[in-house]
Design an enzyme around this catalytic site. Structure first.
Site, PDB file in Angstrom:
ATOM      1  N   GLY A  23       0.929  -1.237  -0.102  1.00 24.03           N
ATOM      2  CA  GLY A  23      -0.078   0.007  -0.050  1.00 24.03           C
ATOM      3  C   GLY A  23       0.958   1.156  -0.025  1.00 24.03           C
ATOM      4  O   GLY A  23       1.895   1.350  -0.530  1.00 24.03           O
ATOM      5  N   SER A  24       0.430   2.125   0.787  1.00 25.04           N
ATOM      6  CA  SER A  24       0.899   3.515   0.705  1.00 25.04           C
ATOM      7  C   SER A  24       2.257   3.414   1.341  1.00 25.04           C
ATOM      8  O   SER A  24       3.157   4.499   0.850  1.00 25.04           O
ATOM      9  CB  SER A  24       0.123   4.378   1.436  1.00 25.04           C
ATOM     10  N   THR A  25       2.880   2.465   1.883  1.00 26.16           N
ATOM     11  CA  THR A  25       4.159   2.499   2.512  1.00 26.16           C
ATOM     12  C   THR A  25       5.362   2.262   1.465  1.00 26.16           C
ATOM     13  O   THR A  25       6.304   2.481   1.840  1.00 26.16           O
ATOM     14  CB  THR A  25       4.459   1.267   3.675  1.00 26.16           C
TER      15      THR A  25
END
Lengths: 648, 379
Positions: A326-328
């Site tokens: 995801g956004s990581t």
């Protein structure tokens, strides 16, 4: 006496002749016996003497003491405890039934155990020592010893068995031992004789399995003289074996214990890594299980409960679990673009809430868009469109290579079971895997850590540690072997990224947790000198359909557990002089900022303070809630209590 | 031989008879028995109990019985031959009916103080009977088919009874010693050729019958034959006796491990170490030298017996002496062959050495007869 003259004389002659003939035959046969005796006793003496020695001398293995495993502070994680068992020899027992009945009353065996013991006794040879009761208490042994005269053929025996005082805390890291199985043997070429001992215990998973040979040690031998029933008459000589090595892990048992407790009963995992040298300080995965169950031989219902649990307690999620980051993942995309010189800190991208690529519309998590975004703002508020746009300019190959540089899609060398390699996709990979060409939409998906990207929590922690330190940190789990410090294969070298670029990313990550607009602002640390920088991630495990989007059914709580989003968070702290990097993944937990970030923050504080942090480290609005949580966790830790305290 | 002839010729009488005993034979027998005591002492782990002491007592009783028999004129024993044979037959029938089960076969009659094996008794009785028969039978009728059939029946009747017990070993011993006696008596050699030829035929048939409906021997007897032919085929099962016995024997070497130093017998690798397999203990502890010495003692006993038999003037004494000698020979020849892996395992003890009452007593009684013949031979 008859006297028929000549007849008699002839008769005597014939008798003499035949008597001598028969006598000669007899003596001749005795000569043959003598020759045979010479052949056996003189000509073949050496061979028979050897056979006689083989008959008489039996080589018995002396099982070595298995190496023990400790945490970085010397606390026992896996130890050997004396275990008592009661054995019986049928031929010496006489009335087997009477002895069994007496024994059952004495040590409290139930009917099934008695039945099993009876069967084992009947099946074994009468002179074989059969184990009647395993892992009995010391009291039971004492009771049997006192009643020896009434229990002929019954012998108490002492051995060593594995014990894990930390119970579930290290189940996924250290694993467990169990009796060697036919399957185990089939996988080993030329198994050591030791392994052929029935019920010999070997490491099955985790460090116990990876370091099996070193932990096992080398068997000694003793030569004993045995009689025809294989009973030992006396010991002739012995050659001592080598005990297994003691291992010290880099893990801190207190932090590990806290992490396990903090994750609680959620299906989650957390990794804490030392940013300076790669030491793994905690590798947590929940729910866990008690490895001691496996040492004893787990019961069918217990095993079934573990395998049928949807939270998969047996899986070591921190190294084995693969999730879309995801956004990581956005730091990777950003770094790739920065290194290519495609953006500067002032450049902005306009986010209208979506981006259309090749006729397909890709949405930002914020339906109506973020407006004009700089890199810092895009990371801070986790704007998707910014990174969509970036990825189209950088291209997937550069992104993938940046991912590998930071440890994603790399097989990290950690001696745990089923360490996953993960995946950062490339065009070539997709062609080989699916036989299809890469499309721009794939790049767009990958830019925010969705689509084909898969990472393990360990990889995310390593990635964060590399960003924080700017060095090629490698995770290390084994601190020392038999007291000898294990150096890393290569001292972590600078990773070769522009320090200015890295600083931009770190600053952006600092903003995530410390800027009022940051996605993890509520999980900020207030303690001076311990402030953290992080990044939230909420990764989808499903495609949101147009209908759902229209109706607004994107609320996780409305979905069944297994379709909810994964909650992720990565961080390092202190932000200005990083000591630790942390990653937390809560499977189907919901939002990274609301679910994963608070856990990561708590674990970070626990690690930095080396114990329960002061409430002043928390935002004042949270303090009362945090206080209650701390008290609850402390109570739980006390209750589960570890009995490893007596050994250091 | 009539009483008259005894008085005419110089036959010792009264206490002087003792001087005329075959003393070398007596000493040789005692020497062999002493070897037995020593070995029984050794296999018991250096203890007189449970074997050596009872064996000594039995030997003393047997010796006494031997001397008493030796003092009685041989013609008395000749007249007893028929009776002895008849009683032995009756006893064999009796064990068939009331015998207690011992070692898987009905072979004993419990007399209270000892267990009597009628088949052992039969071994002497048969020799006596045949010797008496051939003394009675005129020489020219010896090879007449009818007069050959009669002793054949005399032999086969007890042999059949013993075989039914079932004790193949003893039955064969009876047939062989009986046959040997007929040969000594001068029966035409063609009979023996015929019998040996048909014997080979019978053995072939017996082996062929295995596994069929009319299987002649018991399964365990076939197994013994198998194992004899290839002991390695079943080293822990049926071949165990032979393999272990050869190992014990072979490990003795030239001079052995020394008295009470044998490992194989002491550690119980050998079953029946105190009875049928006692020779292995001797061979392991005293080596080739010890084994050959015992063989030499046996050879000397044979020579002394044959020597005295050839100087006997009357047919009964001579035939009986050689018959008993042959029986004695068959005992140890079969036992040693078995121990050395030359013959299948049949339950035959090593004469005068193996632990066991019946065999020792009966052998000493038999040597009593030999002594009697020796003492009462005219000089």
């Amino acid at each position: 006496m008859r006297r028929p003259g000549r007849d008699n004389a002839e008769s005597v002659r014939r008798f003499t002749r035949r008597g001598l003939f028969l006598g000669g035959l007899q003596l001749g046969f005795m000569g043959l016996l003598g020759v045979r005796m010479h052949f056996l006793q003189v000509d073949q003496a050496d061979q028979f003497r050897l056979l006689a020695e083989e008959n008489r001398i039996n080589i018995r293995l002396l099982p070595p003491e298995r190496g023990e495993i400790f945490d970085r502070n010397g606390r026992a994680i896996a130890v050997n405890k004396p275990s008592y068992r009661i054995t019986m020899i049928r031929e010496e027992a006489g009335d087997v039934e009477a002895v069994l009945t007496r024994l059952a009353q004495l040590i409290g065996m139930d009917d099934d155990q008695v039945k099993a013991a009876r069967r084992d006794l009947q099946e074994a040879r009468p002179d074989v020592q059969v184990t009647i009761a395993d892992r009995v208490t010391w009291e039971a042994i004492a009771r049997v010893s006192v009643n020896t005269p009434a229990l002929p053929g019954v012998l108490p025996e002492v051995g060593l068995s594995r014990h894990y005082p930390m119970k579930g805390d290290f189940a996924h890291v250290v694993g467990y031992v169990g009796p060697v199985s036919d399957y185990d043997l089939s996988r080993i070429k030329a198994p050591a004789p030791l392994l052929l001992i029935p019920r010999f215990q070997i490491g099955k998973v985790g460090v116990e399995a990876k370091y099996e040979e070193a932990l096992r040690g080398e068997a000694g031998t003793k030569r004993v003289e045995v009689n025809a029933n294989n009973r030992v008459m006396r010991e002739l000589d012995r050659r001592e074996g080598k005990p297994g090595v003691n291992l010290q892990l880099t893990v801190d048992h207190a932090l590990q214990n806290y992490a396990q407790a903090r994750l609680g009963e959620q299906s989650a995992s957390a990794v804490v890594i030392d940013c300076t040298n790669g030491d793994l300080l905690a590798v947590a995965s929940t729910p866990s299980y008690d490895p001691n169950l496996f040492v004893r031989g787990i019961s069918v219902p217990d095993y079934k409960a573990l395998t049928e649990n949807k939270y998969r307690p047996l899986a070591s999620k921190s190294v084995q679990g693969l999730y879309p980051p995801g956004s990581t993942f956005k730091m990777i995309t950003a770094l790739a673009a920065l290194e290519e010189g495609l953006i500067s800190s002032q450049d902005t991208v306009y986010c209208p809430g979506h981006l259309t690529v090749s006729g397909r519309r890709f949405h930002c998590w914020k339906t109506y868009g973020h407006g004009h975004m700089t890199l810092e703002a895009a990371l801070r508020e986790s704007c998707d469109v910014y990174f969509y746009d970036l990825s189209l300019r950088v291209g997937i190959e550069k992104i993938a290579s940046m991912g590998h540089r930071l440890g994603l899609g790399e097989e990290l060398s950690v001696p745990m079971s089923a360490v996953a390699e993960g995946r950062v996709p490339t065009k070539e990979w997709k062609r080989q895997r699916f036989g299809k060409d890469w499309v721009l939409g794939d790049t767009v998906n990958a830019s925010i850590g969705q689509g084909y990207v898969l990472t393990s929590p360990l990889q995310l922690a390593v990635m964060t540690a590399r960003i924080a330190s700017g060095r090629a940190i490698q995770p290390r789990l084994i601190k020392s072997i038999d007291g000898v410090e294990q150096p890393l294969e290569t001292k972590a070298q600078p990773i070769g990224l522009n320090e200015n670029n890295l600083r931009q990313i770190r600053q952006s990550m600092f903003a995530v947790t410390n800027n009022r607009h940051g996605t993890a602002y509520s999980s900020r640390i207030l303690a001076e000198g311990m402030r953290m920088a992080g990044k939230t991630g909420t990764s989808q495990v499903r495609n949101i359909s147009a209908a759902e989007r229209r109706e607004g059914v994107s609320q996780n709580a409305d979905l069944p557990w297994e379709r909810r989003d994964h909650a992720l968070f990565v961080n390092f702290a202190p932000h200005d002089a990083p000591r630790i990097a942390v990653s937390v993944v809560v499977e189907h937990g919901g939002g990274g900022s609301t679910v994963a970030a608070p856990i990561a923050r708590d674990i970070t504080l626990q690690a930095l303070f080396g114990g329960t942090p002061p409430l002043s480290a928390y935002p004042s609005s949270d303090r009362s809630r945090i206080k209650a949580q701390q008290e609850r966790l402390e109570r739980e830790q006390r209750d589960t209590g570890d009995d490893g305290r007596d050994r250091a | 031989m009539s009483y008259l002839e005894y008085t005419v010729r110089d036959v010792p009488s009264g206490a002087r008879k003792i001087l005329y005993l075959n003393w070398p034979l007596l000493l040789l027998l005692s020497a062999v028995a002493c070897v037995g005591f020593l070995m029984l002492y050794s296999v018991a782990g250096g203890s007189l109990t449970p074997w050596a002491e009872p064996q000594m007592k039995r030997f003393a009783v047997g010796m006494l019985a031997m001397l008493i028999i030796a003092m009685v004129p041989i013609w008395f024993w000749r007249n007893m031959a028929g009776l002895a044979y008849g009683v032995s037959i009756l006893l064999l029938v009796a064990v068939e009916v009331f015998g207690t089960i011992g070692m898987g076969a009905q072979r004993w009659i419990d007399l209270g103080f000892m267990r009597l094996q009628p088949s052992e008794l039969m071994k002497i009785a048969l020799v006596m009977m045949l010797a008496a028969y051939y003394e009675w039978l005129p020489m020219r009728k010896v090879s007449h088919p009818f007069w050959v059939a009669v002793p054949a029946f005399i032999i086969l009747l007890p042999a059949a009874l013993v075989l039914k017990q079932p004790d193949l070993g003893t039955a064969l011993l009876l047939v062989f010693s009986g046959g040997g006696l007929m040969f000594l008596a001068g029966v035409h050699w063609a009979y023996f050729v015929a019998v040996i030829a048909s014997g080979v035929g019978v053995v072939t048939t017996v082996l062929q019958s295995r596994g069929t409906d009319w299987q002649i021997l018991k399964d365990y007897q076939y197994r013994r034959i198998d194992v004899f032919l290839d002991p390695a085929s079943d080293p822990l099962g049926a071949g165990y006796h032979i393999t272990q016995s050869k190992i014990a024997l072979g490990s003795g070497g030239w001079t052995g491990r020394g008295f009470m130093q044998g490992t194989q017998t002491r550690l119980n690798f050998l079953p029946e170490k105190h009875t049928d397999f006692i020779f292995t203990t001797l061979a392991e502890e005293f080596g080739y030298v010890g084994g050959i010495s015992l063989l030499l003692l046996y050879a000397l006993i044979l020579l002394f017996c044959i020597g005295t038999a050839l100087t006997m003037r009357d047919r009964f004494s001579a035939l009986m002496t050689l018959g008993i000698t042959l029986t004695f020979f068959l005992y140890f020849a079969v036992n040693m062959s078995m121990v050395m892996g030359l013959a299948p395992v049949v339950g035959v003890p090593l004469p005068l050495v193996s632990y066991g009452g019946s065999a020792m007593l009966v052998l000493l009684l038999a040597f009593g007869l030999v002594q009697s013949a020796h003492v009462h031979k005219p000089r």
